[in-house]
Design a protein around this motif. Structure first.
Motif, PDB file in Angstrom:
ATOM      1  N   VAL A  43      37.858  44.428  45.490  1.00 23.27           N
ATOM      2  CA  VAL A  43      36.545  43.904  45.869  1.00 23.27           C
ATOM      3  C   VAL A  43      36.434  43.934  47.382  1.00 23.27           C
ATOM      4  N   ALA A  44      35.261  44.350  47.880  1.00 28.83           N
ATOM      5  CA  ALA A  44      35.005  44.335  49.318  1.00 28.83           C
ATOM      6  C   ALA A  44      33.523  44.024  49.546  1.00 28.83           C
ATOM      7  N   PRO A  45      33.193  43.344  50.636  1.00 26.03           N
ATOM      8  CA  PRO A  45      31.791  42.962  50.874  1.00 26.03           C
ATOM      9  C   PRO A  45      30.859  44.160  50.919  1.00 26.03           C
ATOM     10  N   GLY A  46      29.746  44.056  50.227  1.00 23.96           N
ATOM     11  CA  GLY A  46      28.700  45.072  50.292  1.00 23.96           C
ATOM     12  C   GLY A  46      28.974  46.350  49.543  1.00 23.96           C
ATOM     13  N   MET A  47      30.079  46.461  48.817  1.00 23.81           N
ATOM     14  CA  MET A  47      30.417  47.690  48.118  1.00 23.81           C
ATOM     15  C   MET A  47      29.813  47.693  46.709  1.00 23.81           C
ATOM     16  N   THR A  48      29.635  48.892  46.164  1.00 23.12           N
ATOM     17  CA  THR A  48      29.018  49.026  44.836  1.00 23.12           C
ATOM     18  C   THR A  48      29.800  49.989  43.951  1.00 23.12           C
ATOM     19  N   GLY A  49      31.104  50.134  44.233  1.00 25.05           N
ATOM     20  CA  GLY A  49      31.904  51.090  43.487  1.00 25.05           C
ATOM     21  C   GLY A  49      32.354  50.569  42.133  1.00 25.05           C
ATOM     22  N   ASN A  50      33.345  51.248  41.563  1.00 23.78           N
ATOM     23  CA  ASN A  50      33.817  50.915  40.214  1.00 23.78           C
ATOM     24  C   ASN A  50      35.081  50.060  40.235  1.00 23.78           C
ATOM     25  N   CYS A  51      35.363  49.409  41.365  1.00 27.22           N
ATOM     26  CA  CYS A  51      36.494  48.476  41.530  1.00 27.22           C
ATOM     27  C   CYS A  51      37.842  49.175  41.671  1.00 27.22           C
ATOM     28  N   ASP A  52      37.847  50.511  41.889  1.00 28.84           N
ATOM     29  CA  ASP A  52      39.093  51.198  42.195  1.00 28.84           C
ATOM     30  C   ASP A  52      39.428  50.998  43.672  1.00 28.84           C
ATOM     31  N   GLN A  53      40.645  51.345  44.062  1.00 24.33           N
ATOM     32  CA  GLN A  53      41.065  51.126  45.440  1.00 24.33           C
ATOM     33  C   GLN A  53      40.220  51.937  46.420  1.00 24.33           C
ATOM     34  N   ALA A  54      39.873  53.151  46.053  1.00 24.57           N
ATOM     35  CA  ALA A  54      39.072  53.997  46.938  1.00 24.57           C
ATOM     36  C   ALA A  54      37.594  53.630  46.907  1.00 24.57           C
ATOM     37  N   THR A  55      37.151  53.026  45.806  1.00 25.47           N
ATOM     38  CA  THR A  55      35.726  52.682  45.653  1.00 25.47           C
ATOM     39  C   THR A  55      35.606  51.256  45.131  1.00 25.47           C
ATOM     40  N   PRO A  56      35.801  50.245  46.016  1.00 24.43           N
ATOM     41  CA  PRO A  56      35.761  48.851  45.569  1.00 24.43           C
ATOM     42  C   PRO A  56      34.379  48.453  45.058  1.00 24.43           C
ATOM     43  N   CYS A  57      34.363  47.429  44.229  1.00 21.86           N
ATOM     44  CA  CYS A  57      33.105  46.812  43.833  1.00 21.86           C
ATOM     45  C   CYS A  57      32.807  45.663  44.800  1.00 21.86           C
ATOM     46  N   GLY A  58      31.606  45.121  44.706  1.00 21.46           N
ATOM     47  CA  GLY A  58      31.185  44.136  45.693  1.00 21.46           C
ATOM     48  C   GLY A  58      31.159  42.709  45.203  1.00 21.46           C
ATOM     49  N   SER A  59      31.553  42.447  43.958  1.00 20.34           N
ATOM     50  CA  SER A  59      31.454  41.086  43.427  1.00 20.34           C
ATOM     51  C   SER A  59      32.638  40.740  42.549  1.00 20.34           C
ATOM     52  N   MET A  60      32.922  39.449  42.468  1.00 22.55           N
ATOM     53  CA  MET A  60      33.981  38.989  41.590  1.00 22.55           C
ATOM     54  C   MET A  60      33.612  39.183  40.126  1.00 22.55           C
ATOM     55  N   SER A  61      32.340  39.043  39.807  1.00 19.69           N
ATOM     56  CA  SER A  61      31.934  39.244  38.412  1.00 19.69           C
ATOM     57  C   SER A  61      32.199  40.678  37.975  1.00 19.69           C
ATOM     58  N   ALA A  62      31.962  41.645  38.864  1.00 21.72           N
ATOM     59  CA  ALA A  62      32.253  43.043  38.541  1.00 21.72           C
ATOM     60  C   ALA A  62      33.756  43.260  38.411  1.00 21.72           C
ATOM     61  N   ALA A  63      34.523  42.635  39.283  1.00 21.62           N
ATOM     62  CA  ALA A  63      35.980  42.788  39.220  1.00 21.62           C
ATOM     63  C   ALA A  63      36.527  42.220  37.917  1.00 21.62           C
ATOM     64  N   LEU A  64      36.033  41.063  37.499  1.00 17.34           N
ATOM     65  CA  LEU A  64      36.462  40.498  36.221  1.00 17.34           C
ATOM     66  C   LEU A  64      36.030  41.381  35.059  1.00 17.34           C
ATOM     67  N   GLY A  65      34.871  42.001  35.209  1.00 19.28           N
ATOM     68  CA  GLY A  65      34.385  42.909  34.173  1.00 19.28           C
ATOM     69  C   GLY A  65      35.235  44.149  34.016  1.00 19.28           C
ATOM     70  N   ALA A  66      35.968  44.504  35.078  1.00 22.54           N
ATOM     71  CA  ALA A  66      36.865  45.668  34.988  1.00 22.54           C
ATOM     72  C   ALA A  66      38.076  45.388  34.106  1.00 22.54           C
ATOM     73  N   ASN A  67      38.312  44.121  33.808  1.00 25.20           N
ATOM     74  CA  ASN A  67      39.333  43.701  32.838  1.00 25.20           C
ATOM     75  C   ASN A  67      40.734  44.183  33.218  1.00 25.20           C
ATOM     76  N   ARG A  68      41.092  43.959  34.485  1.00 25.73           N
ATOM     77  CA  ARG A  68      42.433  44.297  34.961  1.00 25.73           C
ATOM     78  C   ARG A  68      43.183  43.007  35.302  1.00 25.73           C
ATOM     79  N   PRO A  69      44.488  43.015  35.196  1.00 19.01           N
ATOM     80  CA  PRO A  69      45.235  41.761  35.364  1.00 19.01           C
ATOM     81  C   PRO A  69      45.360  41.274  36.804  1.00 19.01           C
ATOM     82  N   ASN A  70      44.954  42.096  37.777  1.00 18.59           N
ATOM     83  CA  ASN A  70      45.034  41.714  39.188  1.00 18.59           C
ATOM     84  C   ASN A  70      43.724  42.035  39.889  1.00 18.59           C
ATOM     85  N   ILE A  71      43.364  41.173  40.837  1.00 17.51           N
ATOM     86  CA  ILE A  71      42.182  41.400  41.663  1.00 17.51           C
ATOM     87  C   ILE A  71      42.581  41.212  43.123  1.00 17.51           C
TER      88      ILE A  71
END
Length: 477
Positions: free
Chosen positions: A156-184
């Protein structure tokens, strides 16, 4: 004679030159003490086969002009088998050359430490070892000595809209939880309530958020843990922006661990819940109430933390057992009905409430200013209980041993003293002890200084000045 003299001088100069070319040579110009280094006069290691030579040491693996010298490329180390990599900066052969980190080419041809559990190249020995901190891993997650794969991490990184991968972070905790991975992993920055309503239900997840600030712009919990969840939060500031709701809450069968977290500015509780709760190296400050736990048959743990400047009460803990150790509980309350710390444990014999500094808290005239226990079998040990304003008693119901308590009748048999602790500066909230403090060395000589008691609030070993240890959260260096 003249010829012999010149030969002797020339030979002497040659030997001096050889010594300095020797990779084990100790140069007095760059070393603090060469006089005790036997290698200063050691002759260079000789060899007979030009190029990589297995008879040369790994610190000088190449035969050059019949002397062993440092490597310059991996090919120079190839014949050595177990140490095939040239660490070019030092000219030695090793297993790997990534200094104190995992290879960026994880699992690729350049990854010299591919085995799980030994994925980091040690910068000193140039051998593969377990990771020690997150930053040593390419994924930024070290879990119990193993570098977690980046595929198991949502970023997760501020202002990002990616798919929560390291190269393309997402911008919200809700999106990160939605990715269903054991670490954020949350990058440093500020996240408002629109993307930090963190609702974790029936999930096991570890969140690393050092440098991140989650701030509430609406009502509701910033972090809500429910169901049968196991959640660890490492780092991050949770700011309630003075709204009249709790900041962090947990319920039922959940287990929550907060490590190096700051919880501040709640108009209600900073932390509340009835789960199994562990708080370590954290700060709970400027809330209406700091902590309110009603854990029933579950354990509660708080170590090396600060509970300070909360308007009403520092911490109210109801649990089966409690480990409360190495904490500063200071400057809470403004004359309200509750003490700084209220405890009710059903298994006091299995609890440890010791090495705490509880000072300058305020309760009303009917309430003890520092600590109230549910039963006299609850013991407070090896602590500083001083400068609290209440009914005139610092402590109610609890049994105190080996502590300084303001206004107490000295009891040498039980280690009770009434000695001013000599804090460095209460005006600036520095409750460390001055070197001349009279509470130095006053802890129980039989205190068990293992596990959480082995170090003080700052992580310095206890005792420092010889046994017994000092009272309170700070061990004087």
């Amino acid at each position: 004679m003249r010829t012999s003299y010149l030969f002797a001088v020339t030979a002497s100069l040659a030997l001096a030159s050889c010594a300095k070319d020797n990779p084990n040579y100790c140069d007095p110009a760059t070393s603090a003490d060469c006089t005790t280094d036997a290698s200063i006069d050691a002759p260079p290691v000789s060899c007979t086969t030009e190029g990589p030579d297995g008879t040369c040491p790994p610190t000088a693996p190449v035969c050059n002009g019949r002397e062993c010298t440092g490597c310059t490329q991996d090919m120079d180390c190839a014949p050595r088998g177990t140490t095939p990599v040239c660490v070019e900066a030092s000219g030695v052969c090793g297993v790997c050359d990534d200094d104190d980190r995992q290879s960026p080419d994880v699992g690729g041809a350049a990854d010299e430490c591919p085995n799980v559990g030994t994925q980091v190249c040690d910068g000193t020995s140039h051998t593969c070892r377990a990771c020690a901190v997150d930053s040593e891993c390419a994924s930024l997650v070290c879990d119990g000595g193993t570098c977690v794969a980046s595929a198991d991490v949502a970023y997760v990184a501020p202002g990002m809209t990616g798919n929560c991968d390291q190269a393309t972070p997402c911008g919200s905790m809700s999106a990160a939880l939605g990715a269903n991975r054991p670490n954020i992993v949350v990058a440093a920055g500020t996240y408002d309530a629109g993307n930090t309503d963190i609702d974790i239900n029936n999930r096991d997840v570890e969140i690393r958020a050092t440098g991140a600030t989650f701030q509430r712009t609406g009502n509701g919990l910033l972090l809500n843990i429910r169901g049968n969840s196991r959640v660890v939060v490492i780092g991050g500031t949770f700011d309630g922006t003075s709204r009249a709701d709790h900041i962090i809450g947990c319920t039922g069968g959940t287990a929550m661990t907060l490590m190096d977290v700051t919880v501040k500015n709640s108009g209600a509780y900073g932390i509340s819940g009835d789960c199994t709760m562990t708080i370590r190296q954290s700060t709970i400050t400027t809330n209406h109430d700091g902590i309110n736990v009603n854990a029933g048959t579950k354990p509660f743990t708080m170590t090396r933390s600060i509970v300070s400047n909360n308007a009403f009460v520092g911490a109210t803990i109801t649990a089966q057992t409690a480990v409360i150790m190495n904490n500063y509980i200071v400057k809470n309350g403004a004359g309200g009905a509750n003490a700084a710390l209220t405890l009710a444990v059903t298994m006091p014999g299995a609890s440890r409430i010791e090495f705490n500094t509880i000072a300058e808290n305020k309760a009303d005239a009917a309430t003890a200013g520092a600590v109230v226990c549910g039963a006299s079998t609850t013991q407070l040990r090896n602590s500083i209980i001083f400068g609290n304003n209440g009914s005139g008693n610092e402590v109610s119901t609890c049994t105190v041993r080996f502590s300084t308590v303001e206004g107490a009748t000295p009891d040498p048999g039980n280690g009770i003293i009434d000695a001013t602790p000599m804090f460095i500066s209460t005006a600036t909230d520095n409750f460390h002890l001055m070197p001349a403090s009279p509470v130095a060395g006053k802890a129980d000589p039989m205190a068990v200084l293992t596990d959480d008691a082995a170090v003080d609030y700052d992580g310095e070993s206890r005792p420092q000045g010889g046994a017994p240890a000092d009272l309170g959260a700070d061990e004087i260096p």
